[in-house]
Structures are given as C-alpha cells and as structure tokens.
Design an enzyme around this catalytic site. Structure first.
Site, mmCIF file in Angstrom:
data_model
loop_
_atom_site.group_PDB
_atom_site.id
_atom_site.type_symbol
_atom_site.label_atom_id
_atom_site.label_comp_id
_atom_site.label_asym_id
_atom_site.label_seq_id
_atom_site.Cartn_x
_atom_site.Cartn_y
_atom_site.Cartn_z
ATOM 1 N N CYS A 295 0.974 -1.078 0.046
ATOM 2 C CA CYS A 295 -0.350 0.136 -0.180
ATOM 3 C C CYS A 295 0.787 1.454 0.109
ATOM 4 O O CYS A 295 1.142 1.531 -0.745
ATOM 5 C CB CYS A 295 -1.115 -0.245 1.070
ATOM 6 N N HIS B 286 -3.746 -5.593 0.907
ATOM 7 C CA HIS B 286 -3.189 -6.135 2.365
ATOM 8 C C HIS B 286 -4.614 -7.045 3.039
ATOM 9 O O HIS B 286 -6.074 -7.958 2.153
ATOM 10 C CB HIS B 286 -3.805 -5.059 3.091
#
Ligand SMILES: [Zn+2]
Lengths: 252, 463
Positions: A94, A194
């Site tokens: 991310c 994630h």
C-alpha cells in the site's frame, strides 16, 4: 536450519491495515521450519546498514505518516537501490508500495518524491478504491491467485518495462483502469493488497522466504507445511471477492 | 404536511419491519428523511429539555445508556437510540418512533448515540444541549480512509454546537483533548487517576501521539491502554488538562462489582458499578460528568449506576444450565484488546466463540483482526476448553488464531452461528464461562440464536 534477517521499516509509522499479520506470517512460517528469524526494526534516524538485511518489509501508512518518513527514506535510498540490484528482497504494501516509485501525489495535491526503485508513479484520484480483490499472479508457473483487500486513493501507473504483480480478477488494482495490480522488479514486490495478505496467501510468504534464503546463499529448500486453514481462508476470500458484495464504483 | 407524511411513512415502515421479525431502523429513517430532510431538526426541538449526543470510537453505546439511565432516575422521560441506529437515519427512526402520529414529541430528553462519521450532521440537525466524547481510536478504516479524518469530523461537529450548550470530553485521550474549537460552550473534562498495573497488550497499529503545539512525541507518566493516560509534551507547556471529574479509587468485589470514588469539583461521590473492565470506568466517568453538567442530583447518579446492566452486547450476560454466557462486541483493535484483558481477568476455564462478519456495519475490511493481540490468549492456551470461530469471515479468524499460536486442531470452525454456540456450550463445563466475541452484525445473529434458546429477549422489545 538457516537464518534470515528481516528488517521492518518504520514499524511505528507504517503499520496500517494489519501489517502485523504480514510480519507474523513471515516469522511463523520460517520458525515452523526451524529457520531462525532476526527482526530488526528500522526507525527514523537509526544508523542501519542494509548490507545485512535479507528481507525488507514496508507496510502501509496514511499520508501524514508517509510524509514524516519520506525525508529519512530519501537518505537511505542510495543504499537501498544498491541492495536491490544485488537482489535483496523487499515486500511493500500500500503506502510504501507508492514510496518505491518516482513520486506520489497526496490527496491534498502535494507531490512527494519516491525511492525510484521501481519505474512507477502515483497520482491522487477521485474517490477511494475499496473492497475485496483477487488477482491472477504470473510470478508462479502455473499462475496462482492472490486474495486481499484494497483501500487506496492513489492511482498507480507502471512504466513500460515494469511487470505488474498480477492481473485483476476482482477489484480495482493499480488504478482501476488497466487491470494491473502491484509490481515486480528483481526481488522487489509491491502491492495494494492487504488483509493481511501473506497469511491468506501462504505461497507468497514462502516465495519471499525462499528468495531471501537464496540471497544469502542458503539453499535449504523449504519444507512443505500443512496449509489447510490458510487454503480454506484463501478460497473463502476468493469467493467473497467474486461475489456481488464487491464495491463496483469508487466510494467518495 | 411534509413532516406528517414523513412521520406516517416512517411509523408504518417501523411496524412492518417489526412484523417481519427484524428490529430494522435503517429503511424507515431513510424513507422519512427522503420525504422531509429537516425531520430530525423539527422533531428534536420539540423535546422539553433537549438532546445529548454521545460519540467516539469506543464506549458510546454504554455511555449513552448510562446517561439515559441517570436522567430517567432523575425523573425525566428519555428517548434513546440503540447502537446500530446511530447514523442520521437511525436517529430519525428513533425520533419518529417516539412521537405521536401528529408529530408531538413524547419526552424530555433525547440521548442519542451518534456515529463519528455522522457527528457533524447530527449536531447540525439535533442542535444538542450537550455532546459527550469518549475517545478516538483506529476503527473501520474502510469507512474513514485515514485516521486524521476522524479527528477532523469530531472538530467539525464541535465547531457547530450551539452557544450555551456544553461539551464533555476525555482528558486522558490526547487526540480528543487537543481538539481546539472556538465556540463558547462550557467544556467539562474527565479522567482516570488510579494506580494500575501496566497494560501488557501490544496495541500495534495505534497512532503515535504528538504534541498539537510543537509535534514532539508526547511523554506518558501513566498509560491505561493504547494512547489513553497521563501525558505531557517534553518540550513545551502542553499537557493533559486537569480533569473536572476524576476517578481516584476502585475496589473490585468477588462478584465483579467495582466500588469507585469520584471527585467532582465540589464534592466526592462513592458509587457501585456492576460493569467489568477498565474501559467501563471511562464510560462511567463520561456519564457522571455529563449528568453533572446537567446539574442532576448525585442521588440519582448513584442509584442509576448501581443498577446499570451491561448494554446490548457489551459484556451482556445470559445463563444456560449453570453455564454463564457473556457476549462482548468487538469492532476494533483497542476495544477488542480491552475485552480480551477483561476475559483473562476471569478465573477458571473459559470457552470462546469469535464471530466475524464483514458486512458494512461491521467494517468490510477484516485486516484489523491482525492488530488485535490474540497472542495474549494463546499464551495461556490451556485455560481455554475450546476455541470456536464462526461468521462470514470464520476462516480468516481461524488463520488469525493459528498464527497467534493455537494448534490448528484446537480451532473449531463452524459456519453456522447457531451450531457454533451449541458446540461451544457442549465444551463448557457447568460453572464455567462461555465468551462470545462477535462483530456488530454477527452479534445480532448471535442474539437471535440465544433468543431461540429462550435466553434474553429480542432487542426491539427491550426497555
Ligand atoms: Zn509541545
């Protein structure tokens, strides 16, 4: 049975979205095979040599945290780039995936320079791309699926010679347009997924461990583990990503 | 006329959803607001005493429940919403439910729990007489995107509260206490002043708290959990404000009842609190401070708190064949860690069911499970007679337990929530405790199953 050094970059700043799970997966899956793991936290200002790092984990952060570490990271970029050329393993999720590129633009329109390890850049987009996601990942033969959750405002675009980590089966991926997700350069993997990613996709965790061992010339091979629980979670997440519960439009 | 049509449609839809056996509060409110967008404003101002709005990441349901209990004890008629109806449409549904067909409000006070995201809108609509703020932690990131935005939402709400109203906030939470707002409302603060053993829990993923004036990392002389405690800036005068209401002593009886001493600005107050956990001391403080700001007599405060039962899935207790079932909602890492800490303080063998859903009301991103310190449970794995997981994300939770250190063979996965309760009860010896830890929508499902077993009553029939 071998030993690896896992460096955890800015654990106090880059730790969004259950990044602890990624670290746990790497550590447990090494320990279960009798491989000794040394975790080295890297905090802003620490004097750390990446020459003894085998695997560098970089987690997600919000804009304010990313800005906070950007200067410290800049000072380390030369050494990190050198280590990458020597095949050091990096796994970045991310926010720190964005930091690997040339630059990224925050939601407030600030342009922040990146590490220039990967030929990619990130622009701020309108609305966040949020939801369960699955990709087809070609770094294995035959390709395997990765399942996770994405939540990013930035839209990432890859340079012409940079390989994506996979192609989007369900979800948005790098930018919601070109069906690519993540990026791979040498032993560096960056992704928006994630969830945590590694516990539900144990072969990616093993892939990273294998590369890290090989980087240290420790070719023990990795013993097979019983991944029944992880497989079930993977399949369940895959079905969820495919179901109608996935967000179709960016949420504002 | 528009208002009346909105009220009638709302009332009809509430009746219809009840008939279908659901406690639905979303649709009636949404429809009514679509017909008359100013509905909440128009109804709330018909209350004789006004509205108290409670918000924050954790503890708002219990705090609102306690405030409600105190006000009723003091002789006021109160309107109160359930958690899960804490968005604008839920608030609207609650107001509609408690007004006459002609739009007359039947009540003195409304005590409204309000979602952080809905807080600025709720302040604008309800024009509250007082707001109560509990704390700010990382919550559903899929909703808010980034943590800074929660603080911004709270500030936006505070900036709009009407002149002459009051605000009550937690002095021990720097992310709340540092919010500056420029209205002339009275500001009341509360804080804990106890010697407690340090919290062993690893609250990964919590923000670093920095000084709002000079951005230096704050120093703590006491930390009660996460970033809640006594703090000050090492390089400038910024520090925890001296609370107006302080909790200075606590003794816990064998039955789990706390005897606490509170210092108010002009007097001391001793109370019995039958709620478990440190975090409930903060909820008590918030409610007492709010009551104080409303000049409620202390006799009503003590009487109400002494009888406080856990509210709606917050350490709610049920009895089945001499086995105690305790249901404790979990929804974010800090709240869940506090629940785990409370569980581990219980004597004897424990059975645990964790029920994880990822519907919108739960948060669609389950990655927060990895920031909950479940390792604290596996460290004493032999104390658990069984570990059961269920819910839409049962397998994610099974993996979490596996990586926390539980043997995979010991983790029982039951897709059907009703079966999960049965299996867990079978594994619970008489005299032992069964803890159910559900996310919000999983809790609603669990409650339905408990109701079917003859335990508890459907929540829309309560109170
Ligand atoms: Zn300062």
């Amino acid at each position: 049975m071998g030993e690896i050094n896992i460096y955890h970059l800015y654990p106090a700043h880059l730790n969004l979205y259950g990044d602890r799970g990624n670290m746990l997966a790497l550590c447990r899956r090494a320990e279960w095979r009798g491989i000794e793991v040394n975790i080295v936290p890297v905090n802003p200002g620490d004097r750390i040599a990446f020459s003894s790092c085998d695997l560098l984990f970089m987690g997600g952060g919000q804009d304010s945290d990313q800005k906070l570490v950007a200067d410290d990271l800049k000072r380390r970029s030369g050494e990190m780039r050198k280590a990458v050329e020597h095949n050091m393993v990096i796994f970045a999720v991310c926010g720190s995936y964005q930091l690997l590129g040339r630059y990224y633009t925050t939601a407030r329109g600030e342009k922040i320079g990146g590490l220039e390890i990967m030929d990619l850049y990130t622009d701020a987009g309108k609305g966040r791309l949020i939801g369960n996601a699955a990709i087809n990942c070609a770094i294995w033969d035959p390709p395997r699926t990765l399942v996770g959750f994405e939540n990013h405002g930035g839209r990432t675009y890859l340079g012409p010679n940079l390989d994506p980590l996979g192609t989007v089966l369900h979800g948005y991926g790098n930018n919601g347009v070109d069906k690519t997700e993540g990026a791979v350069y040498k032993n560096v993997i960056g992704t928006y997924l994630h969830g945590s990613l590694l516990p539900k996709n144990p072969w990616l965790a093993d892939h990273l461990l294998r590369k890290a061992l090989a980087y240290r010339h420790q070719d023990h091979g990795l013993r097979e583990l019983d991944d029944f629980t992880e497989e079930q979670a993977h399949q369940a997440a895959l079905q969820l990503a495919a179901s109608k519960r996935v967000n179709k439009k960016p949420s504002l | 006329m528009r208002l009346l049509i909105a009220i009638w449609s709302g009332k009809a839809l509430i009746a219809l959803t009840r008939m279908l056996g659901r406690g639905g509060t979303t649709l009636p409110g949404r429809v009514a607001l679509a017909i008359a967008p100013g509905l909440s404003f128009l109804l709330a101002r018909r209350l004789k005493q006004g509205t108290v709005a409670v918000t924050g990441t954790n503890g708002k349901t219990t705090t609102a429940y306690l405030v409600n209990g105190i006000l009723e004890k003091a002789g006021y008629k109160c309107i109160h919403n359930q958690s899960g109806s804490n968005m604008s449409w839920g608030v609207a549904s609650t107001l509609i439910e408690n007004c006459s067909w002609r739009g007359r409000m039947d009540g003195d006070f409304a005590v409204m729990e309000v979602d952080e995201g809905a807080f600025p809108g709720a302040v604008a609509e309800l024009r509250p007489r007082g707001v109560v703020l509990t704390n700010i932690f990382r919550d559903q990131l899929d909703r808010f995107g980034e943590i800074d935005s929660i603080q911004a939402l709270i500030k936006k709400g505070l900036d709009q509260i009407p002149a002459g109203s009051f605000q009550v906030l937690n002095a021990d939470d720097p992310s709340l206490a540092s919010i500056k707002n420029d209205n002339n409302s009275a500001r009341w603060t509360y804080g804990l002043e106890l010697e407690l053993p340090p919290d062993e829990f690893d609250n990964t993923g919590q923000d670093l708290k920095t000084c709002p004036a000079c951005s230096k990392k704050l120093e703590y002389t006491r930390i009660y959990f996460a970033h809640i405690g006594h703090y000050r800036c090492p390089s400038c005068p910024y520090r925890r404000p001296d609370p107006d209401v302080r909790l200075t002593e606590r003794r816990v009886s064998a039955e789990g009842i706390s005897r606490v001493k509170l210092n108010l600005p002009d007097q001391a107050l001793e109370l019995n609190v039958p709620l478990l956990g440190i975090y409930n001391l903060y909820n008590v403080l918030a409610a007492v401070t709010c009551a104080r700001a409303l000049a409620i007599p202390t006799a009503a405060i003590s009487a109400a708190l002494g009888k406080a039962a856990p509210s709606f899935g917050r350490m709610e207790r049920f009895d089945k064949d001499n086995k105690e079932i305790i249901m404790a909602l979990i929804k974010n890492p800090v709240g869940a860690n506090e629940v785990l800490r409370t569980i581990l303080n219980q004597p004897g063998k424990i059975t645990i069911v964790v029920a994880i859903n990822d519907n919108i009301a739960d948060g669609t991103d389950v990655s927060w499970l990895w920031d909950v310190d479940f390792e604290q449970l596996s460290a004493v794995a032999s104390r658990f007679s069984a570990v059961v997981v269920t819910g839409l994300r049962a397998w994610d939770m099974a993996v979490r337990f596996k990586y926390a250190g539980f043997e995979p063979e010991r983790i029982m996965v039951e897709d059907n929530p009703g079966r999960a309760i049965e299996v867990a009860l079978d594994q619970t010896a008489p005299g032992s405790k069964l803890f159910i830890l559900p996310t919000y929508t999983a809790m609603l499902g669990m409650r339905r199953h408990l109701n079917k077993m003859g335990l508890g009553i459907p929540y829309w029939e309560e109170s």
